[in-house]
Design an enzyme around this catalytic site. Structure first.
Site, PDB file in Angstrom:
ATOM      1  N   SER A  61       0.838  -1.198   0.000  1.00  0.00           N
ATOM      2  CA  SER A  61       0.000   0.000   0.000  1.00  0.00           C
ATOM      3  C   SER A  61       0.872   1.247   0.000  1.00  0.00           C
ATOM      4  CB  SER A  61      -0.896   0.018   1.245  1.00  0.00           C
ATOM      5  OG  SER A  61      -1.526   1.270   1.421  1.00  0.00           O
TER       6      SER A  61
ATOM      7  N   TYR B 192      -2.439  -1.578  10.123  1.00  0.00           N
ATOM      8  CA  TYR B 192      -2.480  -1.881   8.692  1.00  0.00           C
ATOM      9  C   TYR B 192      -1.232  -1.360   7.988  1.00  0.00           C
ATOM     10  CZ  TYR B 192      -4.102  -1.468   3.811  1.00  0.00           C
ATOM     11  OH  TYR B 192      -4.220  -1.531   2.437  1.00  0.00           O
TER      12      TYR B 192
END
Length: 301
Positions: free
Chosen positions: A193, A206
Site C-alpha cells: 500500500s 495496517y
C-alpha cells in the site's frame, strides 16, 4: 469513440455509503468497481501474456483481487481464487463473470480458507496443485484487513495481532509452502500500500503490515531470484474504490476519499490489475525486488 467513464475523470467522488462487515461485499457497493474497462472507456484488450500459466490469487472475490483475476483469465491463465466464507456470493459472481468473458476457456477453482492458519495455507497450495496438474507459475497475495483507529492507546492488542496474522504472517505461510513448486521463470507478487511509504495515522496496524510486506518482498527477491529464478515484486495501490472502503472508514474519511491525490479521484481496481499482469508476464523479465505505485500521482520514495 468511447466516452470516458465518469469514474476516471478528475474530481469524481464515490457516494458515501456503509457496510457492516469487513471486507465488504462487491454486490452492495455503488457504483460497482471496474474490473476490465480501461480509462479511455474501452474494454481491456488482452494479448495472451499469461497463456498456459496457472496462478493463485488471494482475496479475489472483490476489489483489486477480482480485477486481477479477471485480467489474468483474459490473458490466458487458469486460476485458483480464495475468499473468506461469508464472501461466497461475490466469489461465485467472479467465477461466473470470468467464464462469460472467456467463453469458458479458463479453469477457475474457488477455495474458502481462513489464511491466518498455517495449515490452511499449506492446504491452499496442495489443492491448487491437485486441481491444476501440479502447476503453479504465479502467486498473487492480495488479501488484507484494515480497521480505522486514531489512537495507539485505544488500539486493541487483539486487533493488532489479528491484522498482522492476516496481512503478513499468512503471506509467509503461503509463500513458504508455494516456493518449492514454482518453476524458474515463475513470479510472486504481493499487494502492499502507499501507506507503507507515507504512513497513515488512522491505520497504524495496517500500515505497519504493509511496510513489512515491502521488506518481505525485497528480501525474498534477494534470496530466491538468483538461486531459484523466481521473481518477487509488489504493488502499492493508493486510494482505490473497493468494497473495503465502506465498512472500514468514517463518513468524513469517505467524503474525502481519493480527493487529495494529484489526479483528484480514487482509482479503479483495473488500474491496479494491469500492474499485476505486467509483473507476472515476461514483459517484466528483468524486474525483481521492486514496487509499482498505482496511486494517482503521489510521489513516494
Amino acid at each position: 469513440m468511447s466516452q470516458i467513464p465518469e469514474v476516471f475523470q478528475q474530481g469524481w467522488k464515490p457516494p458515501v455509503q456503509s457496510q457492516e462487515r469487513l471486507p465488504g461485499h462487491q454486490k452492495l457497493i455503488n457504483p460497482r468497481p471496474i474490473d476490465d474497462i480501461t480509462a479511455d472507456g474501452k474494454p481491456y484488450k488482452a494479448s495472451g501474456k499469461l497463456e498456459g500459466k496457472s496462478a493463485i490469487i488471494t482475496g479475489a472475490d472483490s476489489g483489486i483481487g477480482r480485477a486481477v483475476a479477471t485480467l489474468f483469465a483474459l490473458e490466458g491463465a487458469d486460476l485458483t481464487l480464495t475468499y473468506t466464507p461469508h464472501e461466497e456470493e461475490d466469489a461465485r459472481d467472479v467465477e461466473k463473470a470470468i467464464h462469460e468473458k472467456t467463453k469458458n476457456t479458463r479453469k477457475v477453482i474457488l477455495l474458502s480458507f481462513d489464511l491466518r492458519d498455517e495449515k490452511n495455507c499449506q492446504s491452499l497450495i496442495r489443492e491448487h496443485l491437485k486441481a491444476h496438474g501440479n502447476k503453479l507459475d504465479t502467486l498473487v497475495l492480495n488479501h488484507a484487513d484494515q480497521m480505522m483507529n486514531t489512537d495507539i492507546v485505544s488500539l486493541p492488542t487483539e486487533q493488532w495481532n489479528e491484522v498482522f496474522q492476516t496481512n503478513i504472517n499468512s503471506f509467509f505461510y503461503i509463500t513458504k509452502a508455494a516456493v518449492p513448486h514454482i518453476p524458474r521463470g515463475g513470479t510472486i507478487c504481493f499487494t502492499t500500500s502507499v501507506n507503507a511509504f507515507k504512513g497513515n495515522p488512522k491505520f497504524l496496524d495496517y500500515s505497519a503490515t504493509k511496510g513489512a510486506i515491502v521488506a518481505f518482498a525485497k528480501s525474498l527477491s534477494s534470496q530466491i531470484v538468483g538461486e531459484k529464478g523466481i521473481r518477487v515484486n509488489a504493488v502499492a495501490p493508493g486510494p482505490i474504490w473497493t468494497p473495503l472502503i465502506p465498512p472500514s472508514m468514517t463518513d468524513d474519511a469517505k467524503e474525502k476519499f481519493g480527493q487529495s491525490v494529484p489526479m483528484g479521484r480514487p482509482g479503479q481496481p483495473v488500474e491496479c490489475a494491469t500492474c499485476y499482469v505486467f509483473l507476472a508476464s515476461t514483459d517484466s523479465s528483468y524486474i525483481s525486488g521492486q514496487v509499482l505505485h498505482p496511486n494517482g500521482g503521489n510521489i513516494v520514495v
